[in-house]
Design a protein around this motif. Structure first.
Motif, PDB file in Angstrom:
ATOM      1  N   TYR A  15       0.829  -1.306   0.462  1.00  0.00           N
ATOM      2  CA  TYR A  15       0.309   0.339   0.213  1.00  0.00           C
ATOM      3  C   TYR A  15       1.086   1.613   0.236  1.00  0.00           C
ATOM      4  O   TYR A  15       0.602   2.178  -0.530  1.00  0.00           O
ATOM      5  N   LEU A  16       1.768   1.215   0.738  1.00  0.00           N
ATOM      6  CA  LEU A  16       2.853   2.002   0.805  1.00  0.00           C
ATOM      7  C   LEU A  16       3.605   2.816   0.027  1.00  0.00           C
ATOM      8  O   LEU A  16       3.713   3.883  -0.550  1.00  0.00           O
ATOM      9  N   LEU A  17       3.846   1.647  -1.111  1.00  0.00           N
ATOM     10  CA  LEU A  17       4.932   1.813  -2.454  1.00  0.00           C
ATOM     11  C   LEU A  17       3.357   2.641  -3.477  1.00  0.00           C
ATOM     12  O   LEU A  17       3.703   3.332  -4.245  1.00  0.00           O
ATOM     13  N   LEU A  18       2.546   1.316  -3.467  1.00  0.00           N
ATOM     14  CA  LEU A  18       0.993   2.326  -4.614  1.00  0.00           C
ATOM     15  C   LEU A  18       0.994   3.663  -3.946  1.00  0.00           C
ATOM     16  O   LEU A  18       0.827   4.674  -4.782  1.00  0.00           O
ATOM     17  N   ASN A  19       1.087   4.366  -2.302  1.00  0.00           N
ATOM     18  CA  ASN A  19       0.525   5.797  -2.251  1.00  0.00           C
ATOM     19  C   ASN A  19       1.625   6.414  -2.984  1.00  0.00           C
ATOM     20  O   ASN A  19       1.676   7.684  -3.297  1.00  0.00           O
ATOM     21  N   PHE A  20       2.861   5.648  -2.812  1.00  0.00           N
ATOM     22  CA  PHE A  20       4.008   6.503  -3.372  1.00  0.00           C
ATOM     23  C   PHE A  20       4.146   7.228  -4.937  1.00  0.00           C
ATOM     24  O   PHE A  20       3.898   8.181  -4.560  1.00  0.00           O
ATOM     25  N   ILE A  21       3.727   5.874  -5.371  1.00  0.00           N
ATOM     26  CA  ILE A  21       3.950   6.218  -6.983  1.00  0.00           C
ATOM     27  C   ILE A  21       2.969   7.179  -7.362  1.00  0.00           C
ATOM     28  O   ILE A  21       3.071   8.167  -8.062  1.00  0.00           O
ATOM     29  N   ILE A  22       1.680   7.169  -6.847  1.00  0.00           N
ATOM     30  CA  ILE A  22       0.272   8.002  -7.218  1.00  0.00           C
ATOM     31  C   ILE A  22       0.533   9.715  -6.797  1.00  0.00           C
ATOM     32  O   ILE A  22       0.915  10.388  -7.256  1.00  0.00           O
TER      33      ILE A  22
END
Lengths: 244, 240
Positions: A203-210
């Motif tokens: 989730y942190l990776l997804l949020n970071f990319i977005i």
């Protein structure tokens, strides 16, 4: 540390990622469209439309998303009219119900964000545009929308990150996205910490990319506000002096 | 008049249970706000610290607890806590699975999330204090703790009220997720009532309306608190 377990957990969660991304992108897209309708009603001169939009925003921001989702998933199927209508094959699907309730919910929040963006448009600019004879859609496209969008974007980024997190609730209406799969793994293995760490990292990776994508967009939209960067003198200039 | 019978306080009515659930929602959110205030103050202090690894610690905390879904954190605390409790039970000679109390797990989980948001609120509020006031306090020889009590805390609390309102509203809605641990708060009782009467639509509408009552009522409380705390201040922009 049991790397084999971590690896298999990560693999199971990665297989569920497309579902999460699907929920997220569909609901953000439709939510944005619906929010534009709601905000148009909210700032219109028609009292009925304005009050309807106010009520909509109050209801969808004031109650938990979970209850809205259950209302759509369990509540709508209770009525024979809906069960026998053409929408039923779609509404029977948990995925469609989750997207529908996420869309309705984010539209309420986004409408308020867009409204605060609209309020940041200086009246003078709109008056100036009208004075030059610009009106209607052209005025919206050239003056109002660019300024409003620029002001609304930081708050809208926050809303988008909240949406990524909200997709987790879809697991409670039996959509197998990341959190749902993680919960299943936890209850099967009782290795809470490892599964949690994998899901959290995802989730942190997804949020970071977005957030990175949104930051680039924000940077581009505000390009004209930046001070012109001073060019460093090139090696040639440094060695031989500025050309006359 | 099936409607009133189901929602009433009679033998077949769910009214009393649902209202108790509403009270429990309020209690668990208050508990999480208190836990979050403690964590939030510590994390805000860490993020404002001069020591770099304190700052890294604070930033890591807020990134994790604001970036990971609330539901996942509730699962972590509830299942992780239960595993820990069972382990302690085994050490003390109690066999079998022991669950963590769901009120405690729920309040702790929502409190940890609320703490991350509150840390940002307190940090912003601290930044809003004019630097000169703190410098003036230290120049007349006020010890740091007294400066905290007399200069910093009163102003931080005043500046933090609008932000705390947001955090409270978020926690109130997050508390609905505690229903997955089986705590009989508003969401859970609504769910049980809806399931056993098969009147899903009606009960979820009623539950939603009760949440609206809670959020709009607390909005009023926060607004009047904000007005009260600003009584001695000149009216500026964006005040209620």
């Amino acid at each position: 540390m049991d790397f084999e377990f971590l690896f298999s957990t990560m693999k199971a969660l990665l297989e569920a990622t497309p579902t999460t991304l699907g929920l997220f992108s569909l609901s953000v897209f439709f939510g944005c469209l619906l929010a534009l309708v709601i905000v148009t009603m909210r700032v219109s001169h028609n009292a009925f439309a304005r009050n309807f939009a106010k009520g909509y925003i109050f209801v969808f921001r004031g109650s938990p998303l979970l209850i809205q989702m259950f209302l759509v998933f369990y509540g709508l199927g209770q009525f024979g009219v809906i069960r026998h209508s053409f929408v039923w094959p779609a509404l029977r699907e948990p995925f469609v119900c989750a997207v529908l309730s996420l869309t309705l919910c984010t539209a309420g929040y986004s409408a308020e964000i867009f409204r605060s963006g609209l309020r940041a448009v200086p009246p003078g600019e709109v008056e100036a545009a009208r004075a030059t004879g610009m009106s209607g859609f052209l005025l919206l496209r050239r003056i109002i929308a660019p300024i409003a969008l620029r002001h609304a974007l930081p708050a809208y980024s926050t809303e988008i990150v909240l949406m990524v997190k909200s997709t987790a609730l879809a697991s409670l209406v039996t959509v197998w996205e990341i959190t749902g799969v993680a919960q299943r793994l936890i209850s099967q293995t009782y290795r809470t910490m490892e599964v949690f760490l994998c899901a959290a990292a995802l989730y942190l990776l997804l949020n970071f990319i977005i957030l990175q994508v949104l930051a680039i967009l924000e940077n581009r939209l505000n390009r004209h506000h930046r001070r012109p960067t001073e060019r460093k003198p090139s090696v040639m200039t440094a060695l031989f002096g500025a050309r006359p | 008049m099936e409607f009133f019978e189901l929602l009433g306080f009679g033998a077949k009515g769910w009214g009393a249970l649902i209202l108790t659930g509403m009270l429990l929602t309020l209690c668990v959110t208050l508990a999480s706000l208190a836990i979050g205030a403690l964590i939030g103050a510590l994390i805000a202090a860490a993020k404002l610290s001069d020591i770099w690894w304190f700052r890294v610690l604070g930033t890591t905390y807020t990134t994790i607890f604001r970036g990971v879904p609330e539901l996942l954190i509730i699962y972590l605390i509830y299942f992780g806590g239960s595993t820990a409790v069972t382990a302690i039970g085994h050490a003390m000679g109690i066999e079998g699975f022991l669950g963590m109390p769901s009120f405690l797990a729920g309040a702790l989980a929502v409190g940890l999330i609320s703490g991350a948001y509150q840390a940002e609120v307190y940090r912003g509020a601290y930044r809003a204090i004019p630097r000169g006031e703190i410098e003036a306090a230290s120049s007349i020889g006020m010890p740091p703790l007294r400066c905290l009590r007399r200069i910093i805390l009163p102003q931080v609390l005043r500046f933090a009220i609008p932000g705390l309102n947001n955090v409270w509203q978020l926690s109130l809605k997050d508390s609905a997720l505690i229903s997955v641990t089986g705590l009989a708060e508003l969401m859970r009782t609504t769910q049980v009532a809806a399931g056993s009467t098969r009147q899903y639509f009606m009960f979820y509408i009623v539950g939603g309306l009760l949440y609206l009552v809670l959020t709009s009522f607390s909005e009023r409380v926060f607004n009047s608190a904000e007005r009260r705390s600003n009584k001695s201040m000149p009216r500026g922009m964006g005040q209620v």
